[in-house]
Design an enzyme around this catalytic site. Structure first.
Site, PDB file in Angstrom:
ATOM      1  N   ASP A  25       0.745  -1.478  -0.003  1.00 20.02           N
ATOM      2  CA  ASP A  25      -0.144  -0.072  -0.001  1.00 20.02           C
ATOM      3  C   ASP A  25       0.914   1.371  -0.175  1.00 20.02           C
ATOM      4  O   ASP A  25       0.368   2.161   0.630  1.00 20.02           O
ATOM      5  CB  ASP A  25      -0.907   0.092   1.106  1.00 20.02           C
ATOM      6  CG  ASP A  25      -1.766  -1.137   1.283  1.00 20.02           C
ATOM      7  OD1 ASP A  25      -1.953  -1.997   0.240  1.00 20.02           O
ATOM      8  OD2 ASP A  25      -2.904  -1.274   2.058  1.00 20.02           O
ATOM      9  N   GLU A  73      -4.800  -0.775  -1.316  1.00 20.79           N
ATOM     10  CA  GLU A  73      -5.937  -0.846  -0.523  1.00 20.79           C
ATOM     11  C   GLU A  73      -6.827   0.098  -1.502  1.00 20.79           C
ATOM     12  O   GLU A  73      -6.687   1.034  -1.798  1.00 20.79           O
ATOM     13  CB  GLU A  73      -5.974  -0.210   0.844  1.00 20.79           C
ATOM     14  CG  GLU A  73      -7.055  -0.530   1.617  1.00 20.79           C
ATOM     15  CD  GLU A  73      -7.152  -0.071   2.853  1.00 20.79           C
ATOM     16  OE1 GLU A  73      -6.081  -0.256   3.712  1.00 20.79           O
ATOM     17  OE2 GLU A  73      -8.167  -0.128   3.644  1.00 20.79           O
ATOM     18  N   LYS A 130      -6.667  -4.847  -2.965  1.00 19.04           N
ATOM     19  CA  LYS A 130      -7.279  -5.503  -1.936  1.00 19.04           C
ATOM     20  C   LYS A 130      -8.293  -4.551  -1.106  1.00 19.04           C
ATOM     21  O   LYS A 130      -8.005  -3.484  -0.915  1.00 19.04           O
ATOM     22  CB  LYS A 130      -6.124  -5.820  -0.948  1.00 19.04           C
ATOM     23  CG  LYS A 130      -5.385  -4.825  -0.255  1.00 19.04           C
ATOM     24  CD  LYS A 130      -4.345  -5.794   0.793  1.00 19.04           C
ATOM     25  CE  LYS A 130      -3.323  -4.443   1.274  1.00 19.04           C
ATOM     26  NZ  LYS A 130      -4.291  -3.511   2.138  1.00 19.04           N
ATOM     27  N   LYS A 133      -7.699  -4.787   5.006  1.00 22.49           N
ATOM     28  CA  LYS A 133      -6.405  -4.445   5.527  1.00 22.49           C
ATOM     29  C   LYS A 133      -5.287  -5.731   4.897  1.00 22.49           C
ATOM     30  O   LYS A 133      -4.324  -5.601   4.750  1.00 22.49           O
ATOM     31  CB  LYS A 133      -6.361  -4.238   7.000  1.00 22.49           C
ATOM     32  CG  LYS A 133      -7.318  -3.313   7.464  1.00 22.49           C
ATOM     33  CD  LYS A 133      -7.109  -1.990   6.905  1.00 22.49           C
ATOM     34  CE  LYS A 133      -8.157  -0.731   7.409  1.00 22.49           C
ATOM     35  NZ  LYS A 133      -8.032   0.356   6.556  1.00 22.49           N
ATOM     36  N   VAL A 158       3.189   0.163   4.307  1.00 21.77           N
ATOM     37  CA  VAL A 158       2.525   1.109   5.356  1.00 21.77           C
ATOM     38  C   VAL A 158       1.184   0.403   5.456  1.00 21.77           C
ATOM     39  O   VAL A 158       0.464  -0.051   4.475  1.00 21.77           O
ATOM     40  CB  VAL A 158       2.475   2.432   4.958  1.00 21.77           C
ATOM     41  CG1 VAL A 158       3.614   3.196   4.724  1.00 21.77           C
ATOM     42  CG2 VAL A 158       1.635   2.698   3.632  1.00 21.77           C
ATOM     43  N   THR A 159       0.604   0.714   6.464  1.00 25.67           N
ATOM     44  CA  THR A 159       1.344   1.094   7.715  1.00 25.67           C
ATOM     45  C   THR A 159       1.767  -0.082   8.723  1.00 25.67           C
ATOM     46  O   THR A 159       1.076  -1.173   8.619  1.00 25.67           O
ATOM     47  CB  THR A 159       0.104   2.047   8.779  1.00 25.67           C
ATOM     48  OG1 THR A 159      -0.685   1.290   9.145  1.00 25.67           O
ATOM     49  CG2 THR A 159       0.066   3.278   7.998  1.00 25.67           C
ATOM     50  N   CYS A 163      -1.986  -2.691   7.855  1.00 24.03           N
ATOM     51  CA  CYS A 163      -2.116  -3.465   6.799  1.00 24.03           C
ATOM     52  C   CYS A 163      -0.785  -4.385   6.685  1.00 24.03           C
ATOM     53  O   CYS A 163      -0.967  -5.610   6.035  1.00 24.03           O
ATOM     54  CB  CYS A 163      -2.146  -2.665   5.352  1.00 24.03           C
ATOM     55  SG  CYS A 163      -3.947  -1.951   5.036  1.00 24.03           S
ATOM     56  N   GLN A 203       8.275 -14.313  21.231  1.00 24.93           N
ATOM     57  CA  GLN A 203       7.793 -15.817  21.446  1.00 24.93           C
ATOM     58  C   GLN A 203       8.530 -16.646  20.355  1.00 24.93           C
ATOM     59  O   GLN A 203       7.850 -17.704  19.786  1.00 24.93           O
ATOM     60  CB  GLN A 203       6.238 -16.107  21.347  1.00 24.93           C
ATOM     61  CG  GLN A 203       5.622 -15.168  22.350  1.00 24.93           C
ATOM     62  CD  GLN A 203       3.984 -15.278  22.369  1.00 24.93           C
ATOM     63  OE1 GLN A 203       3.665 -16.615  22.665  1.00 24.93           O
ATOM     64  NE2 GLN A 203       3.345 -14.467  21.933  1.00 24.93           N
TER      65      GLN A 203
HETATM   66  N1  TIU Z   1      -2.602   0.106   4.453  1.00 23.51           N
HETATM   67  C1  TIU Z   1      -2.941   0.577   5.465  1.00 23.51           C
HETATM   68  O1  TIU Z   1      -2.299   0.470   6.502  1.00 23.51           O
HETATM   69  N2  TIU Z   1      -4.255   1.043   5.636  1.00 23.51           N
HETATM   70  C2  TIU Z   1      -4.510   1.822   6.648  1.00 23.51           C
HETATM   71  O2  TIU Z   1      -5.835   2.143   6.837  1.00 23.51           O
HETATM   72  N3  TIU Z   1      -3.931   2.025   7.622  1.00 23.51           N
HETATM   73  C3  TIU Z   1      -3.976   2.988   8.676  1.00 23.51           C
HETATM   74  O3  TIU Z   1      -2.957   3.073   9.399  1.00 23.51           O
HETATM   75  N4  TIU Z   1      -4.891   3.695   8.724  1.00 23.51           N
END
Ligand code: TIU
Length: 227
Positions: A25, A73, A130, A133, A158-159, A163, A203
């Site tokens: 993303d 996304e 996609k 997430k 990210v993030t 995701c 772990q």
């Molecule tokens: N790609 C992804 O992480 N989608 C999000 O909505 N991330 C947020 O941190 N909001």
């Protein structure tokens, strides 16, 4: 031949014949003002810092002729793949599907939904839109990775705790060994990035491994010298 990558919580044994890179993303919607990340109330400028590192990681995989997967996304323009529970969540400035500075928020094909030009996919790379997430939900990606014999995944994007972590957990449950490239991922919240990495490696690598790009580059270089 498999080679060793120093990593947390212990060495990752990388088999280049069955490894792909997944870049999650890296879209304008998350990284530039006026997109989805911004409209949720985040400081999107934090995320631009990793772009050169992600570019270096993609270059490493391309140079070694290993598969690269890019995800976005993205929702269909009619929102048929966007559950109301997702669209109506919270009090964002603009909701998914509304028109913002970079076109409709998080909608496939809109300017804001594109991957940053400096990280753009090249011919032959897998690009996944996609609706969730995680990168496996409603995408068919598992079957495509199985078809080319992939069993290990390096992760960037990210993030970190949304995701990327969701996709790593989905991959872990499907039997992939997952290596997070820790300076090629970022969060709007530095403390969440740090916590996500700790959760992943805890772990005895309950979700996966973590290492910086320079360590991975060195391991590739040494493996090539050794043949
Ligand atoms: N790609 C992804 O992480 N989608 C999000 O909505 N991330 C947020 O941190 N909001």
């Amino acid at each position: 031949m498999p080679f060793t990558v120093p990593a947390r919580p212990y060495d990752f044994v990388l088999d280049p014949r069955r490894t792909a890179l997944v870049v999650i993303d890296m879209q304008r919607d998350f990284i530039e003002p006026g997109g989805f990340g911004d409209t949720l109330g985040n400081d999107v400028s934090r995320l631009t810092a990793i772009v050169p590192t992600v570019a270096g990681l993609i270059a490493l995989f391309r140079a070694n002729r290993l598969p690269v997967v890019h995800t976005r996304e993205a929702h269909q323009p009619d929102l048929s793949d966007c559950p109301p529970a997702k669209r109506l969540r919270g009090k964002p400035g603009l909701r998914i599907g509304d028109t913002g500075a970079m076109g409709r928020i998080l909608i496939a094909g809109e300017p804001g939904n594109q991957i940053l030009p400096e990280l753009a996919p090249v011919e032959g790379e897998i690009v996944i839109d996609k609706p969730g997430k995680g990168m496996f939900w409603a995408t068919g990606l598992h079957e495509r990775l199985q078809a080319i014999g992939i069993e290990q995944l390096a992760f960037a994007g990210v993030t970190t705790e949304v995701c990327v972590q969701t996709s790593m957990r989905e991959a872990n449950d499907r039997g992939y060994e997952c290596l997070l490239i820790e300076d090629a991922t970022e969060s709007y919240f530095p403390e969440f990035k740090a916590a996500a990495i700790e959760m992943i490696v805890a772990q005895g690598a309950i979700v996966g491994w973590s290492t910086p790009l320079a360590t991975l580059e060195r391991a590739f270089a040494e493996a090539m010298v050794d043949g």
